[in-house]
Design an enzyme around this catalytic site. Structure first.
Site, PDB file in Angstrom:
ATOM      1  N   GLU A  27      -4.298  -8.962  14.753  1.00 18.07           N
ATOM      2  CA  GLU A  27      -4.716  -8.805  13.266  1.00 18.07           C
ATOM      3  C   GLU A  27      -4.638  -7.176  13.153  1.00 18.07           C
ATOM      4  O   GLU A  27      -4.510  -6.207  14.294  1.00 18.07           O
ATOM      5  CB  GLU A  27      -6.054  -9.234  13.173  1.00 18.07           C
ATOM      6  CG  GLU A  27      -6.247 -10.581  13.151  1.00 18.07           C
ATOM      7  CD  GLU A  27      -5.454 -11.406  12.039  1.00 18.07           C
ATOM      8  OE1 GLU A  27      -5.544 -11.079  11.032  1.00 18.07           O
ATOM      9  OE2 GLU A  27      -4.752 -12.088  12.543  1.00 18.07           O
ATOM     10  N   GLY A  29      -0.558 -20.610  12.780  1.00 18.45           N
ATOM     11  CA  GLY A  29       0.718 -19.975  12.478  1.00 18.45           C
ATOM     12  C   GLY A  29       1.511 -21.100  11.985  1.00 18.45           C
ATOM     13  O   GLY A  29       1.144 -21.628  10.834  1.00 18.45           O
ATOM     14  N   GLY A  86       2.951 -14.440  14.512  1.00 18.52           N
ATOM     15  CA  GLY A  86       4.188 -13.915  14.475  1.00 18.52           C
ATOM     16  C   GLY A  86       4.839 -14.177  12.898  1.00 18.52           C
ATOM     17  O   GLY A  86       4.437 -15.226  12.157  1.00 18.52           O
ATOM     18  N   LYS A 129     -10.792 -19.726  12.112  1.00 14.00           N
ATOM     19  CA  LYS A 129      -9.953 -20.832  11.941  1.00 14.00           C
ATOM     20  C   LYS A 129     -10.620 -22.297  12.479  1.00 14.00           C
ATOM     21  O   LYS A 129     -10.604 -23.118  11.933  1.00 14.00           O
ATOM     22  CB  LYS A 129      -8.711 -20.657  13.155  1.00 14.00           C
ATOM     23  CG  LYS A 129      -7.777 -19.730  12.595  1.00 14.00           C
ATOM     24  CD  LYS A 129      -7.024 -19.290  13.816  1.00 14.00           C
ATOM     25  CE  LYS A 129      -6.104 -18.122  13.420  1.00 14.00           C
ATOM     26  NZ  LYS A 129      -5.116 -17.563  14.341  1.00 14.00           N
ATOM     27  N   ARG A 167       0.905  -1.138  -0.073  1.00 10.30           N
ATOM     28  CA  ARG A 167      -0.150  -0.213  -0.164  1.00 10.30           C
ATOM     29  C   ARG A 167       0.881   1.239   0.042  1.00 10.30           C
ATOM     30  O   ARG A 167       0.435   2.095  -0.697  1.00 10.30           O
ATOM     31  CB  ARG A 167      -0.928   0.045   1.321  1.00 10.30           C
ATOM     32  CG  ARG A 167      -2.139   0.733   1.306  1.00 10.30           C
ATOM     33  CD  ARG A 167      -2.858   0.500   2.576  1.00 10.30           C
ATOM     34  NE  ARG A 167      -2.158   0.111   3.564  1.00 10.30           N
ATOM     35  CZ  ARG A 167      -2.564  -0.573   4.767  1.00 10.30           C
ATOM     36  NH1 ARG A 167      -3.885  -0.545   4.880  1.00 10.30           N
ATOM     37  NH2 ARG A 167      -1.810  -1.089   5.678  1.00 10.30           N
ATOM     38  N   ARG A 168       1.928   1.044   0.813  1.00  5.87           N
ATOM     39  CA  ARG A 168       2.835   2.398   0.868  1.00  5.87           C
ATOM     40  C   ARG A 168       4.204   2.009   0.183  1.00  5.87           C
ATOM     41  O   ARG A 168       5.126   1.559   1.086  1.00  5.87           O
ATOM     42  CB  ARG A 168       3.074   2.609   2.381  1.00  5.87           C
ATOM     43  CG  ARG A 168       1.736   3.166   2.990  1.00  5.87           C
ATOM     44  CD  ARG A 168       2.116   3.169   4.606  1.00  5.87           C
ATOM     45  NE  ARG A 168       2.296   1.726   5.199  1.00  5.87           N
ATOM     46  CZ  ARG A 168       2.638   1.399   6.269  1.00  5.87           C
ATOM     47  NH1 ARG A 168       2.993   2.458   7.171  1.00  5.87           N
ATOM     48  NH2 ARG A 168       2.887   0.040   6.721  1.00  5.87           N
ATOM     49  N   GLU A 191      -2.069 -23.301   4.583  1.00  5.34           N
ATOM     50  CA  GLU A 191      -1.499 -23.841   5.803  1.00  5.34           C
ATOM     51  C   GLU A 191      -1.328 -22.804   7.005  1.00  5.34           C
ATOM     52  O   GLU A 191      -1.515 -23.132   8.109  1.00  5.34           O
ATOM     53  CB  GLU A 191      -0.340 -24.548   5.782  1.00  5.34           C
ATOM     54  CG  GLU A 191       0.236 -25.215   7.009  1.00  5.34           C
ATOM     55  CD  GLU A 191      -0.844 -26.299   7.372  1.00  5.34           C
ATOM     56  OE1 GLU A 191      -0.600 -27.378   6.695  1.00  5.34           O
ATOM     57  OE2 GLU A 191      -1.040 -26.166   8.323  1.00  5.34           O
ATOM     58  N   ASP A 211     -11.359 -14.239  14.747  1.00  7.99           N
ATOM     59  CA  ASP A 211     -10.348 -14.918  14.041  1.00  7.99           C
ATOM     60  C   ASP A 211     -10.306 -16.294  14.488  1.00  7.99           C
ATOM     61  O   ASP A 211     -10.018 -17.384  13.531  1.00  7.99           O
ATOM     62  CB  ASP A 211      -8.885 -14.302  14.546  1.00  7.99           C
ATOM     63  CG  ASP A 211      -7.577 -15.043  14.180  1.00  7.99           C
ATOM     64  OD1 ASP A 211      -7.221 -14.635  12.948  1.00  7.99           O
ATOM     65  OD2 ASP A 211      -7.061 -15.689  14.820  1.00  7.99           O
ATOM     66  N   ILE A 235       2.263 -24.024  12.793  1.00 10.98           N
ATOM     67  CA  ILE A 235       1.949 -25.458  12.957  1.00 10.98           C
ATOM     68  C   ILE A 235       1.280 -26.282  11.972  1.00 10.98           C
ATOM     69  O   ILE A 235       0.322 -25.720  11.387  1.00 10.98           O
ATOM     70  CB  ILE A 235       1.010 -25.604  14.287  1.00 10.98           C
ATOM     71  CG1 ILE A 235       1.365 -24.784  15.667  1.00 10.98           C
ATOM     72  CG2 ILE A 235       0.622 -27.015  14.640  1.00 10.98           C
ATOM     73  CD1 ILE A 235       0.175 -24.996  16.551  1.00 10.98           C
TER      74      ILE A 235
HETATM   75  P1  NDP Z   1       0.339  -6.588   7.804  1.00 10.32           P
HETATM   76  O1  NDP Z   1      -0.754  -5.693   8.259  1.00 10.32           O
HETATM   77  O2  NDP Z   1       1.504  -6.508   8.823  1.00 10.32           O
HETATM   78  O3  NDP Z   1       0.700  -6.602   6.505  1.00 10.32           O
HETATM   79  C1  NDP Z   1      -0.098  -6.265   5.472  1.00 10.32           C
HETATM   80  C2  NDP Z   1       0.597  -6.008   4.172  1.00 10.32           C
HETATM   81  O4  NDP Z   1      -0.470  -5.841   2.947  1.00 10.32           O
HETATM   82  C3  NDP Z   1       1.467  -4.511   4.094  1.00 10.32           C
HETATM   83  O5  NDP Z   1       2.602  -4.856   3.586  1.00 10.32           O
HETATM   84  C4  NDP Z   1       0.324  -3.764   3.569  1.00 10.32           C
HETATM   85  O6  NDP Z   1       1.092  -2.836   2.786  1.00 10.32           O
HETATM   86  C5  NDP Z   1      -0.368  -4.634   2.339  1.00 10.32           C
HETATM   87  N1  NDP Z   1      -1.430  -4.073   1.829  1.00 10.32           N
HETATM   88  C6  NDP Z   1      -2.639  -3.818   2.428  1.00 10.32           C
HETATM   89  N2  NDP Z   1      -3.636  -3.463   1.516  1.00 10.32           N
HETATM   90  C7  NDP Z   1      -2.998  -3.738   0.606  1.00 10.32           C
HETATM   91  C8  NDP Z   1      -3.577  -3.449  -0.802  1.00 10.32           C
HETATM   92  N3  NDP Z   1      -4.782  -2.842  -1.000  1.00 10.32           N
HETATM   93  N4  NDP Z   1      -2.636  -3.537  -1.951  1.00 10.32           N
HETATM   94  C9  NDP Z   1      -1.435  -4.189  -1.724  1.00 10.32           C
HETATM   95  N5  NDP Z   1      -0.868  -4.537  -0.515  1.00 10.32           N
HETATM   96  C10 NDP Z   1      -1.638  -4.138   0.456  1.00 10.32           C
HETATM   97  O7  NDP Z   1      -0.245  -7.953   8.131  1.00 10.32           O
HETATM   98  P2  NDP Z   1       0.060  -9.340   8.295  1.00 10.32           P
HETATM   99  O8  NDP Z   1       1.465  -9.660   7.508  1.00 10.32           O
HETATM  100  O9  NDP Z   1       0.093  -9.532  10.038  1.00 10.32           O
HETATM  101  O10 NDP Z   1      -1.129 -10.365   7.900  1.00 10.32           O
HETATM  102  C11 NDP Z   1      -1.050 -10.711   6.702  1.00 10.32           C
HETATM  103  C12 NDP Z   1      -2.055 -12.087   6.828  1.00 10.32           C
HETATM  104  O11 NDP Z   1      -1.473 -12.971   7.317  1.00 10.32           O
HETATM  105  C13 NDP Z   1      -3.495 -11.832   7.133  1.00 10.32           C
HETATM  106  O12 NDP Z   1      -4.355 -12.518   6.530  1.00 10.32           O
HETATM  107  C14 NDP Z   1      -3.310 -12.335   8.508  1.00 10.32           C
HETATM  108  O13 NDP Z   1      -4.526 -12.797   9.151  1.00 10.32           O
HETATM  109  C15 NDP Z   1      -2.356 -13.582   8.164  1.00 10.32           C
HETATM  110  N6  NDP Z   1      -1.766 -14.010   9.428  1.00 10.32           N
HETATM  111  C16 NDP Z   1      -0.805 -13.296  10.218  1.00 10.32           C
HETATM  112  C17 NDP Z   1      -0.252 -13.912  11.298  1.00 10.32           C
HETATM  113  C18 NDP Z   1       0.470 -13.036  12.300  1.00 10.32           C
HETATM  114  O14 NDP Z   1       1.058 -13.357  13.198  1.00 10.32           O
HETATM  115  N7  NDP Z   1       0.782 -11.621  12.001  1.00 10.32           N
HETATM  116  C19 NDP Z   1      -0.407 -15.222  11.487  1.00 10.32           C
HETATM  117  C20 NDP Z   1      -1.079 -16.090  10.605  1.00 10.32           C
HETATM  118  C21 NDP Z   1      -1.728 -15.386   9.556  1.00 10.32           C
HETATM  119  P3  NDP Z   1       2.073  -1.705   3.689  1.00 10.32           P
HETATM  120  O15 NDP Z   1       3.121  -2.602   4.197  1.00 10.32           O
HETATM  121  O16 NDP Z   1       2.428  -0.789   2.525  1.00 10.32           O
HETATM  122  O17 NDP Z   1       1.063  -1.193   4.733  1.00 10.32           O
HETATM  123  N1  HSE Z   2      -3.848 -12.501  14.909  1.00 12.94           N
HETATM  124  C1  HSE Z   2      -3.546 -13.938  14.768  1.00 12.94           C
HETATM  125  C2  HSE Z   2      -3.275 -14.578  16.173  1.00 12.94           C
HETATM  126  C3  HSE Z   2      -2.457 -14.202  14.029  1.00 12.94           C
HETATM  127  O1  HSE Z   2      -3.139 -13.811  16.836  1.00 12.94           O
HETATM  128  O2  HSE Z   2      -3.320 -15.900  16.264  1.00 12.94           O
HETATM  129  C4  HSE Z   2      -2.369 -15.669  13.604  1.00 12.94           C
HETATM  130  O3  HSE Z   2      -3.148 -16.429  12.792  1.00 12.94           O
END
Ligand code: NDP
Ligand code: HSE
Length: 429
Positions: free
Chosen positions: A191, A135, A305, A206, A47-48, A130, A202, A137
C-alpha cells in the site's frame, strides 16, 4: 450491438490504474464484444499530470477528478486512487451524476461500504469491488452470488500479498524483514503506506468485507481483531520448523457454533507444513470458504500487483457495463442478519508459547499449575537447558483466547519466568 461507447473515467493511474488503462486499450475489441458496446476511456485523473504515462493520451489526463466525475456523460467511474478521501467524495459524486462505480479500495469499502451501497441504491447505480479483496482471485462475486443459496460458516486465508511475500522470504531464504518489504514495495504489492500491510490493517479491512458478505451482516473494521507481523522473528520461524510448521498472516472469519454471532480476526499464526496454506508462496493469496452444503472451497491466485488486480477491475467493469445496457443493477449489500460480532477473547484457538525460565527443580510444575488454573490444557512441552537457564516451549490444546491471554499474563508474573520470548497462535490442524 450498440455503437455509441460507454464512457469510463479512470481515477488514479498508478500500479493498478495504468494496467486497467492498458488492458482497456489492448483488449478493446474483446471487451466490446463481451459487453455489447464499445468502452471508451473518457478521462484519467491523477495527482502529477506531467508524469509520462505510456499508452495514455495526454489530452485525457486531468488533476481535477471532481470535474471529471461531474461531467454528466460518464457511465462508469473506476476508482483506483486508494485511501478514504478524496475517494469517498468522488464515488458519492459519481453516483449523484449518474455513474456506476468500480473500486479496488478495501480501506474505504471496509470503513464506509454501508453508506456507499446506500448511495448506489438511492441513485440506481452499481458499486462493485472484486479487486478490493485478494487481487485477481474471484471471491466477492462467488460469495455474493454463487454461494447466495448456501450458509457460509467460515472464511480463512491469506489475503495480503505483501506480508505473505515478506514471511515467505524470511522463511525460505532467510531474508531480513526490511529487505523483503523493500522488494514487495518495488514490485507494486504494498500500500502507499506499507504500515497498512505489515500491521494487518489491509488484511483486517479485507476480513471485514469478507465477513460482512459471507455472513450477510455488518462487520465494521473496528470489529476485526488485528495483530500485524512486524514482531515475527527468525527465532519464531526456527521454532515453527521444529514443530513441522511455518508462519502466515491469516484472516479468519467465523460464525459461532450456535450461529448467534460471528468473529473476525487477523494475526500471524503457525500452520502445519502439510496444510495447503503453508505452500502459498510470494505475493499469492489463498482463501478457504466453508459452507454448509458446498463443504470446503479453496480460492487461490495472485493477491496483489498491477496486472492481476486490473483483471478483477476489468471483470467488474464488464459486469457493470452489461448491467447498464440492460438498464438494471447487480446484487448489492445484503447485511440483513445483524449478528453481533464477538470479541477475540471468545475465539477458541491454540497457543505456542516460548518462555525463558530458571532451570531448577519445581519450575515446570509451577508453569503447568498456571496453565491448569486458567483451564488451559497443555498438548506438548519441550525444554532446552543452557547455563542454569532453560528455554521452555509449550503448545496448548484449544482454549478460549481470553484464558490463553490470562495464562500468559500470570506466567509473566512468576519469578522463575525470566521472559516470554514469543506467543503465537496455532491454526489449521
Ligand atoms: P498507486 O499509489 O500506485 O496509484 C495511486 C494513483 O492515484 C496514482 O496514479 C496517483 O496519481 C493517483 N492519485 C492519488 N491521489 C490523487 C488525487 N487526489 N486525485 C487524483 N489522483 C490521485 O496505488 P495502487 O495502484 O497500488 O492502488 C490503488 C488502489 O488499488 C488502492 O485502493 C489499493 O489499496 C488498491 N489495490 C492495490 C493493489 C496492488 O497490488 N497495488 C491490489 C489490490 C487493490 P499520480 O500517478 O500522479 O501519483
Ligand atoms: N497491499 C495489498 C497486498 C494489495 O499486499 O495484498 C492487494 O490488496
Amino acid at each position: 450491438m450498440r455503437t455509441r461507447p460507454l464512457k469510463v473515467a479512470l481515477l488514479g493511474c498508478g500500479v493498478v490504474g495504468s494496467e486497467v488503462a492498458r488492458i482497456m486499450t489492448t483488449h478493446a475489441d474483446d471487451l466490446t464484444a463481451r459487453i455489447g458496446a464499445p468502452v471508451e476511456l473518457a478521462g484519467v485523473a491523477v495527482r502529477r499530470p506531467s508524469k509520462v504515462r505510456e499508452g495514455i493520451d495526454p489530452s485525457l489526463v486531468t488533476t481535477d477528478a471532481t470535474a471529471l466525475v461531474k461531467r454528466g456523460d460518464i457511465d462508469v467511474v473506476v476508482e483506483v486512487i486508494g485511501g478514504i478521501e478524496p475517494a469517498r467524495a468522488l464515488i458519492t459524486t459519481a453516483f449523484e451524476h449518474g455513474a456506476s462505480v468500480v473500486s479496488a479500495n478495501k480501506a474505504l469499502i471496509a470503513q464506509d461500504g454501508a453508506a456507499l451501497h446506500a448511495a448506489a441504491v438511492e441513485h440506481g447505480r452499481d458499486l462493485y469491488y472484486e479487486a478490493a479483496v485478494a487481487g485477481a482471485i474471484p471471491l466477492i462475486r462467488p460469495l455474493r452470488e454463487s454461494l447466495a443459496g448456501d450458509k457460509v460458516n467460515r472464511v480463512l486465508g491469506i489475503v495480503n500479498g505483501t506480508t505473505n511475500f515478506i514471511l515467505d522470504a524470511m522463511d525460505t531464504t532467510g531474508a531480513g524483514y526490511q529487505e523483503a518489504l523493500d522488494e514487495a514495495t518495488a514490485l507494486g504489492y504494498a500500500e502507499a503506506d506499507p504500515t497498512a500491510d505489515v500491521e494487518g490493517f489491509d488484511a483486517a479491512a479485507k476480513a471485514a468485507i469478507l465477513a460482512g458478505i459471507a455472513f450477510h451482516t455488518r462487520v465494521r473494521l473496528d470489529d476485526v481483531y488485528r495483530e500485524g507481523m512486524t514482531e515475527v522473528t527468525a527465532a519464531d520461524f526456527a521454532s515453527a520448523k521444529r514443530m513441522g510448521c511455518t508462519i502466515k498472516l491469516l484472516a479468519i472469519c467465523e460464525r459461532a457454533a450456535d450461529g448467534g454471532s460471528v468473529t473476525a480476526r487477523v494475526h500471524p499464526a503457525m500452520i502445519p507444513l502439510s496444510h495447503p496454506l503453508a505452500s502459498v508462496r510470494e505475493a499469492y493469496n489463498a482463501v478457504f470458504v466453508e459452507a454448509e452444503a458446498a463443504g470446503q472451497l479453496m480460492f487461490y491466485g495472485p493477491g496483489a500487483g498491477g496486472s492481476p488486480t486490473a483483471s478483477a477491475v476489468l471483470g467488474d467493469l464488464v459486469a457493470v457495463c452489461r448491467n447498464k445496457l440492460a438498464e438494471s443493477t447487480g446484487p448489492g449489500d445484503s447485511a440483513y442478519t445483524q449478528l453481533p460480532v464477538g470479541s477475540m477473547g471468545e475465539v477458541v484457538t491454540r497457543y505456542h508459547i516460548s518462555l525463558d525460565v530458571a532451570d531448577k527443580p519445581g519450575v515446570l510444575a509451577q508453569v503447568a499449575t498456571v496453565f491448569a488454573e486458567h483451564g488451559v490444557s497443555i498438548d506438548t512441552v519441550r525444554q532446552t537447558g543452557k547455563d542454569g537457564e532453560a528455554s521452555l516451549v509449550v503448545v496448548t490444546h484449544r482454549a478460549p483466547d481470553a484464558a490463553l491471554t490470562g495464562t500468559v499474563d500470570a506466567l509473566r508474573s512468576l519469578d522463575t519466568v525470566r521472559g516470554v520470548a514469543s506467543i503465537m497462535r496455532v491454526e489449521g490442524e
